[in-house]
Design an enzyme around this catalytic site. Structure first.
Site, PDB file in Angstrom:
ATOM      1  CB  SER A 190       1.045  -2.906   2.124  1.00 59.04           C
ATOM      2  OG  SER A 190       0.356  -3.910   1.425  1.00 59.04           O
ATOM      3  CG  HIS A 218       1.542   0.117   5.654  1.00 57.82           C
ATOM      4  ND1 HIS A 218       2.749  -0.387   6.075  1.00 57.82           N
ATOM      5  CD2 HIS A 218       0.815  -0.941   5.230  1.00 57.82           C
ATOM      6  CE1 HIS A 218       2.763  -1.692   5.899  1.00 57.82           C
ATOM      7  NE2 HIS A 218       1.592  -2.060   5.385  1.00 57.82           N
ATOM      8  CE  LYS A 250       2.079  -3.330   8.619  1.00 55.19           C
ATOM      9  NZ  LYS A 250       1.565  -4.458   9.343  1.00 55.19           N
TER      10      LYS A 250
HETATM   11  N1  PMP Z   1      -3.258  -4.568   6.651  1.00 54.40           N
HETATM   12  C1  PMP Z   1      -2.221  -4.114   5.940  1.00 54.40           C
HETATM   13  C2  PMP Z   1      -2.458  -3.054   4.909  1.00 54.40           C
HETATM   14  C3  PMP Z   1      -0.942  -4.636   6.161  1.00 54.40           C
HETATM   15  O1  PMP Z   1       0.086  -4.203   5.436  1.00 54.40           O
HETATM   16  C4  PMP Z   1      -0.773  -5.632   7.147  1.00 54.40           C
HETATM   17  C5  PMP Z   1       0.583  -6.245   7.463  1.00 54.40           C
HETATM   18  N2  PMP Z   1       1.574  -6.142   6.582  1.00 54.40           N
HETATM   19  C6  PMP Z   1      -1.879  -6.081   7.844  1.00 54.40           C
HETATM   20  C7  PMP Z   1      -3.113  -5.522   7.584  1.00 54.40           C
HETATM   21  C8  PMP Z   1      -1.765  -7.164   8.885  1.00 54.40           C
HETATM   22  O2  PMP Z   1      -1.244  -6.631  10.053  1.00 54.40           O
HETATM   23  P1  PMP Z   1      -0.384  -7.466  11.084  1.00 54.40           P
HETATM   24  O3  PMP Z   1       0.972  -7.681  10.490  1.00 54.40           O
HETATM   25  O4  PMP Z   1      -0.352  -6.571  12.276  1.00 54.40           O
HETATM   26  O5  PMP Z   1      -1.094  -8.740  11.333  1.00 54.40           O
END
Ligand code: PMP
Length: 403
Positions: A190, A218, A250
């Site tokens: 991310s 992602h 996302k």
């Molecule tokens: N895993 C990854 C790789 C993420 O980037 C994110 C959120 N940015 C999450 C889990 C958590 O997901 P959520 O925002 O739906 O709680």
């Protein structure tokens, strides 16, 4: 009287408040800007319109007419919340349909949905693994994976980012000391926007009689010819990765997270994971939105193609300008490296002045001199948007001696 802030580590709160004050003083604080409408290709902030270069709504579904229609209809039929936890009274027919649909989409036996992606990782790691087990994670894995490890009774170790030799070394060194080992990686990282070498990770884990899990938050709706995520990207056989985790927040423009995999494992999670038993279910309206989004991803191939075309244009052009984009390739997250904190905040501020909103990411989220713009390309950016983004980033990059 002592203040409640006494409870916080004094040094940490002082450093944080000083940093915030500094950003405010130079008018560089771009955190928590209140956006007055949907996170689309453009957004409105303070009454001004900006091109958005930081939305996770990669396919631009957040304000898609069919999504909005299904949300209205579901709200009318089911009301607002779920009214209970999943195990007891919070499960609706929509939750059942969504779990079946995700299992079909990911080609697994079953799936379970939690009310956030963050909670999903915490639930999985802490429920499945315990004493005598080891979790091995990529150093750059998402915070929710780290937090899941902390909550779990299992031990955990890290390997260097996307470094297969290091993964092999950690497995070799520790395999004999544990009953079960689970290797967890992000499908798309991310902060760096690169992709895990999934087929090789599975092969190495298998060699050491260990299991694999991917967090494809992602990747789903973004990578692979069908937009199905990392297994689609590498054309892996169904079942190659033991546990597939993803978010509904996302490319799928809702909220929540899922685990897809073996039926017995999913049943076990349903009856034993605390987040499923002790936390309210995803609201029906958001469940219906996720279902509709999966349908659109499967039927509207033009969208995924438009996203992948925009990604290719953006990465190629910013690289040609001389920016460092690390090893990002084929994913909507493109880090544009700027340098130290202040320079990164200044760069983002200048982009905003020119009508483009992009989040600056700095230490400790990324290494100290690795401050970056975390650019997110979306399917709905038009050619004109792309040209404007590229000309602004080049102009600012030159003016600040980044390129
Ligand atoms: N895993 C990854 C790789 C993420 O980037 C994110 C959120 N940015 C999450 C889990 C958590 O997901 P959520 O925002 O739906 O709680």
């Amino acid at each position: 009287m002592t203040e409640i802030t006494e409870i916080i580590d004094n040094k940490r709160i002082k450093a944080l408040l000083a940093r915030e004050k500094n950003l405010e003083r130079f008018n560089l604080n771009t955190y928590m800007l209140p956006i007055e409408g949907p996170s689309g290709r453009t957004v409105t902030v303070g009454g001004e319109e900006y091109i958005m270069l930081g939305s996770y709504s990669y396919l631009g579904l957040i304000n898609h007419p069919e999504i909005i229609k299904v949300a209205h209809e579901t709200l009318d039929k089911y009301g607002s919340g779920a009214g209970g936890v999943r195990l007891l009274t919070g499960t609706t027919d929509l939750h059942k349909r969504l779990e079946n649909r995700i299992a079909e989409f990911k080609q697994t036996e079953d799936s379970i949905v939690y009310s956030s992606g963050y909670v999903t990782n915490m639930a999985l790691i802490s429920t499945l693994l315990g004493k005598n087990d080891l979790v091995i994670i990529d150093k750059y894995d998402h915070q929710s994976i780290y937090d899941g490890c902390i909550l779990s009774k299992a031990d955990w170790k890290r390997f260097n980012h996307n470094d297969l030799t290091d993964l092999d070394r950690v497995l070799e060194e520790h395999r004999k000391n544990y009953e079960r080992i689970l290797v967890i990686v992000d499908g798309v990282f991310s902060m760096d926007g690169d992709i895990a070498p999934m087929p090789e990770i599975v092969e190495i884990a298998k060699k050491h009689d260990s299991f694999t899990m991917v967090d494809d938050a992602h990747g789903v709706g973004a990578i692979g010819p069908n937009g199905k995520g990392v297994e689609d990207y590498y054309d892996m056989k169904p079942g190659s990765i033991d546990i597939m985790m993803g978010t509904l927040s996302k490319a799928i423009p809702s909220v929540g997270g899922y685990i897809a995999g073996n039926k017995k494992m999913i049943t076990y999670l349903r009856y034993t994971s605390n987040a499923f038993i002790f936390s309210a279910a995803l609201p029906p309206v958001m469940t219906a939105v996720a279902l509709k989004a999966l349908e659109i991803i499967e039927t509207d191939k033009d969208r995924i193609q438009a996203l992948q075309k925009n990604i290719a244009t953006f990465i190629t052009r910013v690289k040609e300008m001389g920016f460092d984009t690390l090893k990002s390739k084929d994913t909507p997250i493109v880090p544009v490296i700027i340098g130290n904190d202040i320079k990164t905040f200044r760069f983002a501020k200048k982009m905003k002045k020119e009508g483009i909103l992009v989040p600056p990411i700095v230490y400790p989220a990324v290494p100290k001199e690795g401050g970056r713009l975390r650019c997110c390309v979306v399917a709905t950016h038009t050619e004109d948007d792309m040209e404007k983004i590229l000309s602004v980033i080049e102009k600012v990059g030159k003016s600040m001696n980044v390129i």
